[in-house]
Scaffold this motif. Structure first.
Motif, mmCIF file in Angstrom:
data_model
loop_
_atom_site.group_PDB
_atom_site.id
_atom_site.type_symbol
_atom_site.label_atom_id
_atom_site.label_comp_id
_atom_site.label_asym_id
_atom_site.label_seq_id
_atom_site.Cartn_x
_atom_site.Cartn_y
_atom_site.Cartn_z
ATOM 1 N N ALA A 1 79.075 21.833 2.430
ATOM 2 C CA ALA A 1 79.395 22.625 1.227
ATOM 3 C C ALA A 1 80.851 23.088 1.252
ATOM 4 N N GLY A 2 81.565 22.799 0.184
ATOM 5 C CA GLY A 2 82.942 23.236 0.030
ATOM 6 C C GLY A 2 83.972 22.400 0.769
ATOM 7 N N MET A 3 83.569 21.324 1.402
ATOM 8 C CA MET A 3 84.500 20.485 2.166
ATOM 9 C C MET A 3 85.013 19.319 1.327
ATOM 10 N N SER A 4 86.184 18.840 1.704
ATOM 11 C CA SER A 4 86.729 17.629 1.078
ATOM 12 C C SER A 4 86.022 16.415 1.686
ATOM 13 N N ARG A 5 86.219 15.252 1.077
ATOM 14 C CA ARG A 5 85.605 14.031 1.611
ATOM 15 C C ARG A 5 86.101 13.729 3.024
ATOM 16 N N GLU A 6 87.381 13.985 3.275
ATOM 17 C CA GLU A 6 87.938 13.726 4.606
ATOM 18 C C GLU A 6 87.288 14.645 5.642
ATOM 19 N N GLU A 7 87.093 15.913 5.277
ATOM 20 C CA GLU A 7 86.444 16.857 6.188
ATOM 21 C C GLU A 7 84.979 16.468 6.415
ATOM 22 N N ILE A 8 84.319 16.045 5.358
ATOM 23 C CA ILE A 8 82.925 15.604 5.470
ATOM 24 C C ILE A 8 82.834 14.404 6.394
#
Length: 175
Positions: A110-117
């Motif tokens: 939740a709330g993360m960018s695709r790169e962070e995910i």
């Protein structure tokens, strides 16, 4: 005159081990299959059995070409069957690991960018001792997690709007 089609069919129902003459390695299965059972009028699937003579004493050998996987798992006494059961159990365990990693990454995304995910998913895979899939698969998983978390709502909304526009245009008479 011999029925060459029957001969070709029988040879195609041999495992690679039996075809190579290494009968002790044969798990008594040569794949999975399915189709309509004409006696029961329903679709059925199961393990396609190797038709080599070396399996004549196995309890699952019979007139059928395929048996339910549970029957093969529980009753096949052929020398190569135990190794195949272990291999399948390991594959099932790996599959569960990938699903668990995906679920864990989804829970934290939740709330993360695709790169962070993607980084979170990669860490979840590493923590389970799993190999990383190729770049396209990693990207698709990150995209799927992001979409699940609501980040893909824009794309889904645009797709539905496009579909509604297309369907609306189809209902009008041509000019």
């Amino acid at each position: 005159m011999p029925n060459w089609m029957a001969d070709v069919f029988e040879r195609s129902l041999r495992s690679p081990a039996c075809a190579d003459g290494t009968h002790g390695d044969c798990p008594h299965m040569c794949g999975y299959g399915g189709g309509l059972n004409p006696r029961r009028l329903r679709l059925e699937s199961g393990m396609v059995l190797c038709k080599c003579e070396c399996h004549s004493s196995c309890p699952v050998t019979g007139k059928t070409t395929a048996v339910p996987e549970e029957a093969w798992r529980e009753s096949c006494s052929c020398p190569g069957a135990e190794g195949e059961r272990v291999r399948q159990d390991q594959a099932d365990s790996r599959s569960r690991g990938y699903i668990e990693a995906l679920d864990a990454a989804r829970a934290r995304a939740a709330g993360m960018s695709r790169e962070e995910i993607r980084d979170v998913y990669e860490a979840e895979l590493h923590s389970r001792g799993l190999e990383l899939p190729g770049e396209p698969v990693m990207d698709a998983c990150a995209e799927a997690i992001a979409s699940y978390c609501g980040r893909g709502a824009g794309l889904a909304g645009r797709s539905l709007a496009g579909l509604a526009k297309l369907l609306g245009g189809m209902s009008r008479p041509p000019r």
